[in-house]
Design a protein around this motif. Structure first.
Motif, PDB file in Angstrom:
ATOM      1  N   ILE A  23      56.546 -36.351  -7.128  1.00 59.57           N
ATOM      2  CA  ILE A  23      57.576 -37.256  -6.943  1.00 59.57           C
ATOM      3  C   ILE A  23      58.546 -37.431  -7.912  1.00 59.57           C
ATOM      4  O   ILE A  23      58.006 -38.015  -9.074  1.00 59.57           O
ATOM      5  N   ILE A  24      59.887 -37.411  -7.858  1.00 56.76           N
ATOM      6  CA  ILE A  24      60.840 -37.429  -8.881  1.00 56.76           C
ATOM      7  C   ILE A  24      61.534 -38.657  -8.594  1.00 56.76           C
ATOM      8  O   ILE A  24      62.177 -39.033  -7.571  1.00 56.76           O
ATOM      9  N   HIS A  25      61.367 -39.724  -9.504  1.00 56.98           N
ATOM     10  CA  HIS A  25      62.242 -40.964  -9.598  1.00 56.98           C
ATOM     11  C   HIS A  25      63.936 -40.633  -9.511  1.00 56.98           C
ATOM     12  O   HIS A  25      64.302 -39.937 -10.389  1.00 56.98           O
ATOM     13  N   PRO A  26      64.480 -40.971  -8.488  1.00 58.25           N
ATOM     14  CA  PRO A  26      65.908 -40.698  -8.610  1.00 58.25           C
ATOM     15  C   PRO A  26      66.852 -41.417  -9.498  1.00 58.25           C
ATOM     16  O   PRO A  26      66.440 -42.401 -10.136  1.00 58.25           O
ATOM     17  N   THR A  27      67.777 -40.747  -9.817  1.00 55.04           N
ATOM     18  CA  THR A  27      68.934 -41.265 -10.771  1.00 55.04           C
ATOM     19  C   THR A  27      70.241 -41.794 -10.206  1.00 55.04           C
ATOM     20  O   THR A  27      70.695 -40.871  -9.344  1.00 55.04           O
ATOM     21  N   ASN A  28      70.624 -42.849 -10.442  1.00 60.03           N
ATOM     22  CA  ASN A  28      71.881 -43.133 -10.004  1.00 60.03           C
ATOM     23  C   ASN A  28      72.999 -42.479 -10.793  1.00 60.03           C
ATOM     24  O   ASN A  28      73.417 -42.871 -11.749  1.00 60.03           O
ATOM     25  N   ILE A  29      73.373 -41.356 -10.409  1.00 63.05           N
ATOM     26  CA  ILE A  29      74.479 -40.472 -11.212  1.00 63.05           C
ATOM     27  C   ILE A  29      75.884 -40.980 -11.070  1.00 63.05           C
ATOM     28  O   ILE A  29      76.701 -40.762 -11.802  1.00 63.05           O
ATOM     29  N   SER A  30      76.169 -42.117 -10.192  1.00 62.84           N
ATOM     30  CA  SER A  30      77.440 -42.607 -10.114  1.00 62.84           C
ATOM     31  C   SER A  30      77.585 -43.682 -11.372  1.00 62.84           C
ATOM     32  O   SER A  30      78.874 -43.911 -11.462  1.00 62.84           O
ATOM     33  N   VAL A  31      76.763 -43.809 -12.029  1.00 61.79           N
ATOM     34  CA  VAL A  31      77.151 -44.905 -13.399  1.00 61.79           C
ATOM     35  C   VAL A  31      76.888 -43.984 -14.624  1.00 61.79           C
ATOM     36  O   VAL A  31      76.924 -44.565 -15.653  1.00 61.79           O
TER      37      VAL A  31
END
Length: 206
Positions: free
Chosen positions: A44-52
């Motif tokens: 399980i990969i913790h998602p990253t908010n790439i918008s910031v």
């Protein structure tokens, strides 16, 4: 001459199958799913908010993922949408508002609908990203797929993911059942999935 009803026979055989058999799963272990096409291990990969993130940081993340993909030949990827679907609830509320003559009740229904909209927006980015490793234990020449070498091999993969900056962990039995619930029925509310219906009510004697 005996007439055999093949259709009814197939239906009876299908009814005897368990849910796991119907979806092609032989066994759910403490760390994997065993199928006729191999044993699947999930990270399980913790998602990253790439918008910031800045453009250079996003590029670095992409390069890190490329490095992981190049280093593991058996890797597969899966993205699950882990948000609840309120469409039927919203349609019901809309229908009730059209039918309701009492303005107070109609206003309450509108507030409920607005609240569902707000919840759906908040959960719009509820995604789960999974790295899947398919172990082929049938290949006797593959050292990494032998039982004694599986856990060190999986540990190296997890370390590789973390070395590249990903927050990752190997899914355990409870995680796998939850992921199957999300994948097959969009179930994101059940806290504990049972192996058998009513399992929580069974009292095991001493």
């Amino acid at each position: 001459m005996e007439v055999v009803d093949l259709k009814n026979n197939r239906q009876k055989e299908k009814q005897k199958q368990s849910t796991r058999e119907l979806i092609g799963i032989n066994e759910i272990t403490d760390y994997s799913i065993k199928t006729a096409f191999g044993e699947l291990v999930y990270f399980i990969i913790h998602p990253t908010n790439i918008s910031v993130l800045s453009e250079s940081t996003v590029s670095a993340r992409i390069y890190a993922l490329m490095t992981v993909l190049k280093g593991i030949a058996e890797i597969e990827m899966l993205c699950l949408n882990s948000k609840e679907n309120f469409d039927e609830n919203k349609q019901y509320l809309k229908k009730r508002m059209e039918e309701e003559s009492n303005p107070v009740i109609r206003k309450l229904l509108q507030m409920d609908s607005t609240n569902l909209d707000r919840m759906q927006v908040q959960m719009a980015t509820a995604r789960e990203f999974l790295i899947i490793i398919r172990l082929n234990r049938g290949d006797e020449n593959s050292q990494k797929d032998k039982t004694s070498d599986v856990f060190p091999y999986l540990s190296r993969i997890e370390k590789n993911l973390k070395d590249q900056g990903f927050t990752a962990r190997r899914a355990d039995n409870a995680d796998i059942k939850r992921l199957l619930g999300v994948y097959y029925e969009q179930n994101v509310t059940t806290e504990k999935f049972e192996d058998y219906d009513g399992e929580r009510w069974v009292i095991i004697g001493e």
